[in-house]
Design a protein around this motif. Structure first.
Motif, PDB file in Angstrom:
ATOM      1  N   ILE A   6       0.839  -1.194   0.000  1.00 42.47           N
ATOM      2  CA  ILE A   6       0.000   0.000   0.000  1.00 42.47           C
ATOM      3  C   ILE A   6       0.876   1.246   0.000  1.00 42.47           C
ATOM      4  O   ILE A   6       2.036   1.209   0.407  1.00 42.47           O
ATOM      5  CB  ILE A   6      -0.945   0.035   1.220  1.00 42.47           C
ATOM      6  N   ARG A   7       0.296   2.336  -0.474  1.00 48.45           N
ATOM      7  CA  ARG A   7       0.938   3.644  -0.380  1.00 48.45           C
ATOM      8  C   ARG A   7       0.502   4.287   0.934  1.00 48.45           C
ATOM      9  O   ARG A   7      -0.704   4.377   1.211  1.00 48.45           O
ATOM     10  CB  ARG A   7       0.525   4.522  -1.561  1.00 48.45           C
ATOM     11  N   THR A   8       1.442   4.684   1.752  1.00 44.57           N
ATOM     12  CA  THR A   8       1.107   5.277   3.038  1.00 44.57           C
ATOM     13  C   THR A   8       0.635   6.714   2.868  1.00 44.57           C
ATOM     14  O   THR A   8       0.790   7.323   1.806  1.00 44.57           O
ATOM     15  CB  THR A   8       2.320   5.249   3.985  1.00 44.57           C
ATOM     16  N   ALA A   9       0.078   7.259   3.938  1.00 39.62           N
ATOM     17  CA  ALA A   9      -0.396   8.645   3.900  1.00 39.62           C
ATOM     18  C   ALA A   9       0.748   9.612   3.659  1.00 39.62           C
ATOM     19  O   ALA A   9       0.548  10.712   3.134  1.00 39.62           O
ATOM     20  CB  ALA A   9      -1.111   8.979   5.204  1.00 39.62           C
ATOM     21  N   GLN A  10       1.970   9.206   4.027  1.00 35.20           N
ATOM     22  CA  GLN A  10       3.144  10.061   3.824  1.00 35.20           C
ATOM     23  C   GLN A  10       3.779   9.871   2.448  1.00 35.20           C
ATOM     24  O   GLN A  10       4.791  10.497   2.134  1.00 35.20           O
ATOM     25  CB  GLN A  10       4.196   9.769   4.907  1.00 35.20           C
ATOM     26  N   GLY A  11       3.198   8.980   1.628  1.00 38.59           N
ATOM     27  CA  GLY A  11       3.723   8.761   0.289  1.00 38.59           C
ATOM     28  C   GLY A  11       4.712   7.626   0.190  1.00 38.59           C
ATOM     29  O   GLY A  11       5.237   7.345  -0.889  1.00 38.59           O
ATOM     30  N   GLY A  12       5.008   6.969   1.306  1.00 40.00           N
ATOM     31  CA  GLY A  12       5.910   5.827   1.290  1.00 40.00           C
ATOM     32  C   GLY A  12       5.189   4.539   0.933  1.00 40.00           C
ATOM     33  O   GLY A  12       4.037   4.542   0.503  1.00 40.00           O
ATOM     34  N   LEU A  13       5.879   3.431   1.143  1.00 45.14           N
ATOM     35  CA  LEU A  13       5.325   2.121   0.812  1.00 45.14           C
ATOM     36  C   LEU A  13       5.325   1.259   2.066  1.00 45.14           C
ATOM     37  O   LEU A  13       6.277   1.280   2.851  1.00 45.14           O
ATOM     38  CB  LEU A  13       6.154   1.462  -0.293  1.00 45.14           C
ATOM     39  N   ALA A  14       4.250   0.506   2.268  1.00 41.40           N
ATOM     40  CA  ALA A  14       4.157  -0.411   3.402  1.00 41.40           C
ATOM     41  C   ALA A  14       3.682  -1.768   2.905  1.00 41.40           C
ATOM     42  O   ALA A  14       2.968  -1.869   1.898  1.00 41.40           O
ATOM     43  CB  ALA A  14       3.200   0.126   4.470  1.00 41.40           C
ATOM     44  N   VAL A  15       4.085  -2.808   3.602  1.00 39.09           N
ATOM     45  CA  VAL A  15       3.693  -4.182   3.288  1.00 39.09           C
ATOM     46  C   VAL A  15       2.622  -4.607   4.280  1.00 39.09           C
ATOM     47  O   VAL A  15       2.742  -4.365   5.486  1.00 39.09           O
ATOM     48  CB  VAL A  15       4.905  -5.126   3.365  1.00 39.09           C
ATOM     49  N   VAL A  16       1.580  -5.250   3.772  1.00 32.44           N
ATOM     50  CA  VAL A  16       0.457  -5.687   4.604  1.00 32.44           C
ATOM     51  C   VAL A  16       0.286  -7.193   4.475  1.00 32.44           C
ATOM     52  O   VAL A  16       0.315  -7.736   3.359  1.00 32.44           O
ATOM     53  CB  VAL A  16      -0.847  -4.966   4.190  1.00 32.44           C
ATOM     54  N   ALA A  17       0.120  -7.856   5.607  1.00 27.49           N
ATOM     55  CA  ALA A  17      -0.133  -9.300   5.628  1.00 27.49           C
ATOM     56  C   ALA A  17      -1.483  -9.550   6.279  1.00 27.49           C
ATOM     57  O   ALA A  17      -1.880  -8.836   7.209  1.00 27.49           O
ATOM     58  CB  ALA A  17       0.965 -10.025   6.404  1.00 27.49           C
TER      59      ALA A  17
END
Length: 329
Positions: A6-17
């Protein structure tokens, strides 16, 4: 386990399980690519790596999807090192639609010959290499569209239609070994009118964008996958049909399709990413459906989590693209 980006609110990237209905960010995971390359280097299993890192805050994937923040479940930091490829005539029943497009006056079309070869030799019993399938190239990561994003048909296209498929997601380890993370839904978007003119236009017809995701199923592909492919238009459904996948519904084994892709050294370059689509027997084009800009393609199968949705834009209704000019240096 299902894995997504996902794209975070800050514009970064996060992994979701997630397992079941609850989804959580994976602590300290900068991308699925980094997770996969760590495992390819160390030999650690992907699920064990995720367990070792642990889980952080819960996330609402459906809300993020609606906000346009879902990304393909595997990307590469440099899109030029991601390859979109596929195989056709791999599913039982897949020859009928193709044969209708390329029927000849003689007894058997080339499509039917290719399909028959797969039925006879696509699942070698001895574990060796079986007959090679039809294969095609769709492009680099520049052609990869996020779930929920637009599938843009170029102005010179004659059609833009869905192909509901399962894709295998791979990274190439430091020593050139291909590693499969798992499988995801894919829309292998193609130009079937162009392909129908002449089978030798198949390569042209496949040079279109594709979408993969939203979620990656870690592990082996189930023997039987049953999903639904839909086209939604102006609040209604203009096409809906089941699609089948998994080896129980295929004329080739996954191992055979993987062998005939990765046998080429060019596809075993360390660090590269491959999203390889395994084919389908279900096409709205074969049912006489003519797509229009604004149509939404929806592909869903319960094992793969959230549906894959993309909207068709562009196409021959738009202003034709100008002739491409090459300048001499």
């Amino acid at each position: 386990m299902l894995l997504s980006q996902i794209r975070t609110a800050q514009g970064g990237l996060a992994v979701v399980a997630r397992e079941g209905t609850e989804a959580y960010e994976v602590r300290g995971a900068s991308s699925v690519y980094d997770l996969a390359m760590h495992c390819a280097t160390t030999g650690e299993r992907l699920v064990d790596r995720i367990a070792a890192l642990g889980l952080d805050a819960a996330v609402d994937l459906e809300k993020l999807y609606a906000e346009g923040r879902m990304l393909p479940p595997l990307t590469h930091p440099d899109p030029a090192h991601l390859h979109l490829t596929g195989t056709g005539l791999t599913h039982l029943g897949s020859a009928s639609a193709r044969n209708a497009m390329h029927a000849k006056s003689e007894d058997e079309s080339d499509s039917m010959k290719m399909f028959r070869l797969g039925v006879e030799g696509g699942k070698p019993a001895n574990g060796g290499a079986g007959v090679q399938p039809e294969w095609f190239y769709k492009g680099t990561g520049a052609a990869l569209v996020a779930p929920g994003g637009p599938l843009v048909s170029p102005g010179f296209a004659e059609d833009g239609s869905e192909e509901p498929e399962i894709a295998g997601l791979y990274v190439i380890g430091p020593d050139g070994t291909p590693f499969r993370l798992g499988f995801a839904l894919a829309n292998e978007f193609s130009d079937h009118v162009m392909e129908k003119q002449n089978y030798l236009y198949l390569a042209h017809s496949k040079l279109r964008p594709a979408s993969v995701g939203p979620e990656l199923l870690i592990g082996e592909l189930p023997e039987h996958v049953e999903g639904t492919s839909r086209i939604l238009r102006d609040g209604g459904t203009v096409f809906e049909k089941p699609f089948l996948s998994g080896e129980a519904n295929m004329s080739h084994s996954i191992a055979n399709l993987e062998h005939h892709h990765f046998k080429y050294e060019i596809f075993r370059q360390p660090g590269d990413v491959h999203l390889h689509m395994f084919g389908t027997a279900t096409l709205s084009f074969a049912e006489g459906i003519e797509t229009r800009p604004g149509d939404m393609f929806e592909i869903v199968a319960p094992q793969f989590g959230l549906p894959l949705r993309n909207t068709l834009t562009g196409g021959p209704e738009t202003r034709p693209e100008p002739r491409t000019t090459v300048r001499a240096l």
